[in-house]
Design an enzyme around this catalytic site. Structure first.
Site, PDB file in Angstrom:
ATOM      1  N   GLU A   1       6.370   4.674   5.479  1.00 19.32           N
ATOM      2  CA  GLU A   1       6.759   3.963   6.708  1.00 19.32           C
ATOM      3  C   GLU A   1       6.448   4.814   7.944  1.00 19.32           C
ATOM      4  O   GLU A   1       5.880   4.310   8.919  1.00 19.32           O
ATOM      5  CB  GLU A   1       8.259   3.640   6.654  1.00 19.32           C
ATOM      6  CG  GLU A   1       8.768   2.866   7.839  1.00 19.32           C
ATOM      7  CD  GLU A   1       8.234   1.434   7.842  1.00 19.32           C
ATOM      8  OE1 GLU A   1       8.668   0.657   6.999  1.00 19.32           O
ATOM      9  OE2 GLU A   1       7.373   1.120   8.689  1.00 19.32           O
TER      10      GLU A   1
ATOM     11  N   ASP B   1       3.807   3.762  10.831  1.00 19.14           N
ATOM     12  CA  ASP B   1       4.270   3.517  12.200  1.00 19.14           C
ATOM     13  C   ASP B   1       3.587   4.444  13.206  1.00 19.14           C
ATOM     14  O   ASP B   1       3.241   4.012  14.310  1.00 19.14           O
ATOM     15  CB  ASP B   1       5.792   3.688  12.285  1.00 19.14           C
ATOM     16  CG  ASP B   1       6.544   2.679  11.414  1.00 19.14           C
ATOM     17  OD1 ASP B   1       5.899   1.791  10.843  1.00 19.14           O
ATOM     18  OD2 ASP B   1       7.779   2.803  11.305  1.00 19.14           O
TER      19      ASP B   1
ATOM     20  N   SER C   1       6.749  -4.312   8.717  1.00 25.20           N
ATOM     21  CA  SER C   1       6.645  -2.916   9.147  1.00 25.20           C
ATOM     22  C   SER C   1       5.301  -2.634   9.805  1.00 25.20           C
ATOM     23  O   SER C   1       5.180  -1.683  10.571  1.00 25.20           O
ATOM     24  CB  SER C   1       6.757  -1.984   7.941  1.00 25.20           C
ATOM     25  OG  SER C   1       8.063  -1.938   7.462  1.00 25.20           O
TER      26      SER C   1
END
Ligand SMILES: *[C@@H]1O[C@H](CO)[C@@H](O)[C@H](O)[C@H]1NC(C)=O
Length: 574
Positions: free
Chosen positions: A288, A292, A491
Site C-alpha cells: 500500500e 500510494d 487504493s
C-alpha cells in the site's frame, strides 16, 4: 521533611474527598462486539488504559456553516479558508462543559491533558479497575479471530447523568477496529528495459493500458500534464498506517521504468507520529505504501509529497486516524498538506455510532470538517468489497465504509478499462450514520428514483451516498520488494485523484489563488461535474446481490465519475 508532610497532608485530603457516587447513566452500549471479534475475558485490573474524553464542541454547527461558505464556488467567501485559531473557536468546549468534566475527574483523583489544540479532547491514563469503577464498565480483552490481534474494549459504559450534556464520548470503549488491510500484489515478469509504453504522453491512450496501468496511461486517460509543478508550499500528504513502509529503492525502480522524463531520484519527505517509522529494508516495503507514494509522485509531477507514517503507539482507538488529523491541524498553513489521500478504512458498523457521528457528537468526521475548513482536500478510497464493505465478506445488508462516507471527505471509487466501466469491487452505497448532505441531495434522490425497489431493505435511503468520484483502480503496475507487479483496489484510485487535485492546486497557488480545500461542493456543482467523465456501466456486487449499477449522473459505484484534468483546470477558472 516539609515536603513529606505536605505530601501526606494532600494525600489525606484526596482520600477524604472521595465523593459520594453520582447518578450514572448509560452513555454508549452495543449488544455484541464488532464482527470477527470474541470476548476473551476481563482485562487485567492493573493494566493501564489510555482513554480519550471528547467534550462537546461549543459550536460545531457554526463550523459546518463556515466550511460550506469557503467551499461552495458560488459563495462570496469561497477559498477564504479559516485559520487554525478560527477553527479552534468553534471547536473548543464551553467553560461550563470543561469544568464539569475536569471537576468530576479531580473528584476521582484523575488529571487530564488536552490532546487537541482546541482542548475538546482530553486524555487520561488509569488502570482498568479504576476505569471500570469510574464508568461502570467491564473492560475486556477482545480477540480478532482471524489475526489473533487483541484490543481492550467494553460493550457498555456509563457516565454521571449530569455530564451527558457535556461529553460526547469516552474512547476507546465500544468501537472496534479490525486490522487494516492492504492490496494484494501480483508479480509480473521483470522488465529489463524501460517499459515500452513509457513514451511521451499523447492524446492516444497506449493499447497496453487495457491490461496494465502506468502513470503514462493515467496521464493519457485523464489529460494530466507531465510538466512539473512549481509551488514548494503546495504539498500532498499520503497517510501510512500498520507499519506499511514506503521504500525509496522501489520508488527509484518505479520511476526508472515509468517516468523516464523525470529524475529517478525524485522522492518524498517523511513525517512520523505515534512512533511511526519508515524502515528501508527492501523486504519490509509495504504494498500500500509503495503504491500510494509511487502513484502520487508518478502523477503529481514536481509536487512535494509527504509520506506520513503513523505508528502503533496511537491511543485514539482508531488506529491513529484521529491522531494524524490532529497533527495536521496543528501544522502551520504552508507546511500543512493541501491534499491528503488515505487508502485505508473501516466498516462503518465497527465504529460506535457516536464516535463517527456527525452531530451533535464531535469526532473523526468533525476532525475532517476542521481540516477541510483550513483548506485541505481529504480523499479516501471507498473500499474494495462492493456493497459488502471495506473488503469482500458475507452479509445480508449492505455495509458502508468509514471514513469514506463522512460528508466532509471525498470518497473515491474505482473503474477499469480504457473505455471506463465500474470496477466490481468499488465500494459504494449509503451511510447509516451520516445523513445526506445538501450538495448531493438532488443526485441521491434522482438515483433512488431510478433504482426503484431494487435492493430494498438492504440499505438506508436517507444516508449519505458514496463514493463521490472515481478513478482507475485495476492492474496498477508498481515496484515492490525489487519486483514489478500489479495491484487492484480503490487504493489505486484515491492517490490518482489526489495527485490530480494537487496539480490543480499547484496552478491555483501559482496564480495567487487559494487551494481547492473541501472538494465536494465544487465537484457536485454544474461546472465541477461537467469536468468529470460520467461512468454509466458496471456494478458493485456483494451480499448475494448485484449491488448497485452505475448510471448516467451520480451513482453509488463510481460517484460523479472520473477526472479530466484539462476540463477541471478550466472549471476552476485557470
Ligand atoms: C439511516 O440514516 C439516517 C441518517 O443518517 C439515520 O438517522 C438512521 O438512524 C439510519 N437508519 C438506520 C437503521 O441505521
Amino acid at each position: 521533611m516539609i515536603f513529606a508532610t505536605t505530601l501526606l497532608a494532600s494525600l489525606l485530603l484526596v482520600a477524604a474527598a472521595k465523593p459520594t457516587r453520582r447518578t450514572m447513566a448509560v452513555h454508549e452500549t452495543r449488544a455484541e462486539p464488532a464482527r470477527g471479534f470474541v470476548n476473551s475475558g476481563p482485562a487485567p485490573a492493573a493494566k493501564e488504559l489510555t482513554l480519550r474524553i471528547a467534550i462537546k464542541p461549543n459550536n460545531i454547527a457554526g463550523l459546518e456553516t463556515a466550511l460550506y461558505a469557503v467551499s461552495e464556488p458560488a459563495s462570496a467567501q469561497y477559498g477564504q479558508h479559516l485559520t487554525a485559531e478560527e477553527v479552534a473557536e468553534f471547536v473548543k468546549p464551553t467553560d461550563e462543559s470543561l469544568s464539569a468534566v475536569t471537576e468530576w475527574l479531580s473528584e476521582n483523583g484523575i488529571t487530564s491533558t488536552a490532546v487537541t489544540p482546541a482542548g475538546d479532547i482530553l486524555q487520561i491514563v488509569i488502570p482498568v479497575a479504576k476505569a471500570n469503577d469510574l464508568l461502570s464498565s467491564e473492560f475486556s480483552v477482545f480477540t480478532h479471530v482471524d489475526t489473533g490481534a487483541t484490543s481492550i474494549r467494553t460493550l457498555e459504559y456509563s457516565i454521571p447523568a449530569s455530564l451527558q450534556a457535556h461529553v460526547d464520548f469516552f474512547h476507546p470503549t465500544t468501537s472496534f477496529t479490525r486490522p487494516l488491510t492492504s492490496p494484494k500484489f501480483t508479480a509480473i515478469k521483470k522488465r529489463d528495459t524501460p517499459a515500452a509504453d513509457a513514451a511521451p504522453v499523447s492524446d492516444a491512450v497506449p493499447a497496453s493500458c487495457g491490461t496494465t496501468i502506468t502513470p503514462t496511461c493515467l496521464q493519457a486517460i485523464y489529460n494530466i500534464p507531465t510538466t512539473a509543478a512549481t509551488q514548494s508550499t503546495n504539498k500532498l500528504g499520503v497517510s501510512g498506517f500498520i507499519e506499511q513502509f514506503a521504500n525509496s529503492a522501489d520508488l527509484k525502480e518505479f520511476l526508472t521504468n515509468f517516468r523516464t522524463d523525470i529524475s529517478s531520484s525524485t522522492t518524498f519527505t517523511l513525517q512520523t507520529l505515534d512512533g511511526g517509522v519508515n524502515t528501508q529494508t527492501r523486504a519490509d516495503a509495504g504494498i500500500e505504501a509503495n503504491l500510494d507514494t509511487q502513484y502520487t509522485i508518478g502523477i503529481a509531477t514536481g509536487v512535494p509529497i509527504t509520506f506520513i507514517s503513523v505508528g502503533e503507539n496511537n491511543a485514539d482507538g482508531v488506529d491513529g486516524f484521529m491522531d494524524i488529523i490532529t497533527a495536521l491541524i496543528k501544522e502551520a498553513t504552508g507546511t500543512r498538506p493541501n491534499v491528503l489521500t488515505t487508502s485505508y478504512g473501516f466498516d462503518e458498523s465497527d465504529l460506535s455510532r457516536s464516535v463517527a457521528n456527525l452531530m451533535p457528537t464531535s469526532t473523526l468526521c468533525n476532525a475532517y470538517m476542521q481540516l477541510g475548513a483550513l483548506g485541505t482536500s481529504i480523499l479516501f478510497s471507498s473500499g474494495d468489497g462492493g456493497v459488502s464493505g471495506s473488503q469482500s465478506q458475507t452479509c445480508t445488508t449492505f455495509i458502508p465504509t468509514l471514513p469514506s462516507d463522512c460528508p466532509f471527505v471525498t470518497s473515491v471509487g474505482a473503474t477499469g478499462g480504457i473505455t471506463e466501466t465500474a470496477a466490481t469491487f468499488s465500494s459504494g452505497g449509503f451511510s447509516n450514520y451520516f445523513a445526506i448532505p445538501s450538495y448531493q441531495s438532488a443526485d441521491v434522490a434522482s438515483y433512488l428514483t431510478t433504482l426503484g425497489t431494487t435492493n430494498s431493505g438492504k440499505f438506508n435511503r436517507t444516508g449519505r451516498g458514496f463514493p463521490d468520484v472515481s478513478a482507475q483502480g485495476e492492474n496498477f503496475e508498481i515496484a515492490w520488494d525489487d519486483e514489478l507487479g500489479t495491484v487492484d483496489g480503490t487504493s489505486c484510485s484515491s492517490p490518482t485523484f489526489a495527485a490530480i487535485v494537487a496539480l490543480l492546486n499547484d496552478q491555483l497557488v501559482a496564480a495567487g489563488k487559494a487551494p481547492l480545500g473541501f472538494l465536494n461542493p465544487f465537484l457536485y456543482s454544474a461546472t465541477g461535474r461537467a469536468a468529470l467523465n460520467d461512468i454509466t456501466t458496471g456494478d458493485n456486487p456483494g451480499c448475494n446481490t448485484n449491488g448497485f449499477s452505475a448510471t448516467a449522473g451520480w451513482d453509488p459505484v463510481t460517484g460523479l465519475g472520473t477526472p479530466n484534468f484539462a476540463l477541471l483546470k478550466t472549471a476552476i477558472g485557470l
